[in-house]
Design a protein around this motif. Structure first.
Motif, PDB file in Angstrom:
ATOM      1  N   THR A   1       0.840  -1.196   0.000  1.00 27.79           N
ATOM      2  CA  THR A   1       0.000   0.000   0.000  1.00 27.79           C
ATOM      3  C   THR A   1       0.876   1.247   0.000  1.00 27.79           C
ATOM      4  N   PHE A   2       0.257   2.384  -0.197  1.00 29.29           N
ATOM      5  CA  PHE A   2       0.971   3.655  -0.159  1.00 29.29           C
ATOM      6  C   PHE A   2       1.701   3.825   1.172  1.00 29.29           C
TER       7      PHE A   2
ATOM      8  N   ASP B   1       8.300   2.897  -7.640  1.00 29.56           N
ATOM      9  CA  ASP B   1       7.390   3.131  -6.520  1.00 29.56           C
ATOM     10  C   ASP B   1       7.910   4.266  -5.641  1.00 29.56           C
TER      11      ASP B   1
ATOM     12  N   ASP C   1       1.540  14.754   0.593  1.00 29.29           N
ATOM     13  CA  ASP C   1       0.549  14.950  -0.467  1.00 29.29           C
ATOM     14  C   ASP C   1       1.183  14.791  -1.839  1.00 29.29           C
ATOM     15  N   ARG C   2       2.383  15.316  -2.005  1.00 32.84           N
ATOM     16  CA  ARG C   2       3.047  15.210  -3.308  1.00 32.84           C
ATOM     17  C   ARG C   2       3.499  13.763  -3.557  1.00 32.84           C
TER      18      ARG C   2
ATOM     19  N   ARG D   1       1.843  11.200  -2.518  1.00 31.12           N
ATOM     20  CA  ARG D   1       0.596  10.536  -2.915  1.00 31.12           C
ATOM     21  C   ARG D   1       0.306  10.791  -4.393  1.00 31.12           C
ATOM     22  N   ASP D   2       0.517  12.029  -4.848  1.00 35.04           N
ATOM     23  CA  ASP D   2       0.319  12.337  -6.266  1.00 35.04           C
ATOM     24  C   ASP D   2       1.235  11.475  -7.140  1.00 35.04           C
TER      25      ASP D   2
ATOM     26  N   HIS E   1       2.622   8.578  -6.311  1.00 34.59           N
ATOM     27  CA  HIS E   1       2.170   7.191  -6.186  1.00 34.59           C
ATOM     28  C   HIS E   1       1.024   6.923  -7.163  1.00 34.59           C
ATOM     29  N   ASP E   2       0.051   7.820  -7.215  1.00 32.27           N
ATOM     30  CA  ASP E   2      -1.088   7.647  -8.115  1.00 32.27           C
ATOM     31  C   ASP E   2      -0.652   7.714  -9.575  1.00 32.27           C
ATOM     32  N   LEU E   3       0.307   8.576  -9.879  1.00 34.38           N
ATOM     33  CA  LEU E   3       0.820   8.712 -11.237  1.00 34.38           C
ATOM     34  C   LEU E   3       1.486   7.412 -11.699  1.00 34.38           C
TER      35      LEU E   3
ATOM     36  N   ALA F   1       0.946   4.389 -10.415  1.00 39.36           N
ATOM     37  CA  ALA F   1      -0.070   3.342 -10.478  1.00 39.36           C
ATOM     38  C   ALA F   1      -0.853   3.407 -11.784  1.00 39.36           C
ATOM     39  N   ALA F   2      -1.079   4.617 -12.282  1.00 36.80           N
ATOM     40  CA  ALA F   2      -1.880   4.788 -13.490  1.00 36.80           C
ATOM     41  C   ALA F   2      -1.068   4.620 -14.769  1.00 36.80           C
TER      42      ALA F   2
END
Length: 255
Positions: free
Chosen positions: A4-5, A197, A222-223, A225-226, A228-230, A232-233
């Motif tokens: 997980t994150f 990652d 927060d950055r 997390r951004d 991480h999402d980038l 993952a996508a």
């Protein structure tokens, strides 16, 4: 099981960042290697030198790859965990490790060495390199080039146009020549980095502390997390490092 994150942040935060070995990143990030093979070039030069100095040796890992050392072999380092690591690694090989603040003057006499080396020095004091080299002596180093890994740096800090010129090889050649050195070889490379990652990102920013000064997971959560999402996508985050190999000699006729 997928991490997980929070798992990734924890892994990157707990990793040991002492020394200058990036083996922890295996499976999490990759970086293309420069084509000239600095460790091999360094080992060749050490094999023919009589007195050598490795400046800002880090944990001593690259220097320790050399199969032989000259009769006098010294390394300097400023960060206490690296000093301890380099001492454990290099003292059994006969290399003296000196704790030094990476500020002039170097703690050695004039013309003390016929070979001075460095891999990725944070600061370069050309006058001091020229001073401790014997006439005809050589400085051989691999330097970090301009805007290295700036895709990652600017992801966290925003555009850094004023910093993009720093470490330019043309500027370093001019500074070396002003100090009385003749640059006899200069090679440059732009190398692909893939980061898989955010654990790797946390590890890197804890270790290479000048990329994002004052970095903490809490301050940049927060950055992270951004990012991480980038990943993952869209897959790995891609950046580019820049490196240059520079060889300079002290003029044997110049006082």
């Amino acid at each position: 099981m997928n991490e997980t994150f929070d798992d990734l942040l924890d892994a990157g935060s707990r990793a040991d960042v002492s020394g200058w070995d990036f083996a922890w990143l295996e499976g999490r990030a990759t970086e293309e290697r420069p084509p000239w093979g600095y460790a091999r070039l360094l080992a060749d030069r050490l094999g023919t030198a009589t007195a050598s100095l490795d400046v800002q040796t880090g944990g001593g890992e690259v220097l320790a790859e050399a199969p032989v050392f000259p009769p006098t072999a010294v390394a300097t380092e400023s960060w206490p965990p690296n000093v301890a690591h380099a001492t454990r690694l290099l003292h059994p090989r006969g290399v003296v490790v000196v704790a030094d603040p990476d500020e002039p003057p170097l703690p050695f006499g004039d013309a003390a060495f016929d070979l001075v080396t460095s891999r990725h020095p944070a600061t370069i004091w050309w006058d001091e390199i020229a001073r401790v080299l014997r006439p005809g002596g050589t400085y051989l180093a691999q330097h970090v080039g301009p805007a290295s890994a700036f895709e990652l740096v600017e992801f966290f800090l925003g555009p850094q146009p004023g910093a993009r010129r720093g470490r330019h090889p043309d500027d370093e050649v001019a500074a070396a020549e002003a100090a009385g050195l003749e640059v006899v070889d200069l090679r440059t490379a732009r190398l692909r980095i893939e980061i898989d990652d955010v654990a790797a990102v946390v590890y890197l920013l804890r270790k290479v502390i000048w990329w994002v000064p004052g970095f903490t997971v809490e301050a940049y959560r927060d950055r992270l997390r951004d990012l991480h999402d980038l990943i993952a996508a869209g897959g790995p985050f891609v950046a580019h490092s820049t490196r240059h190999l520079i060889e300079a000699r002290r003029d044997p006729t110049r006082p």
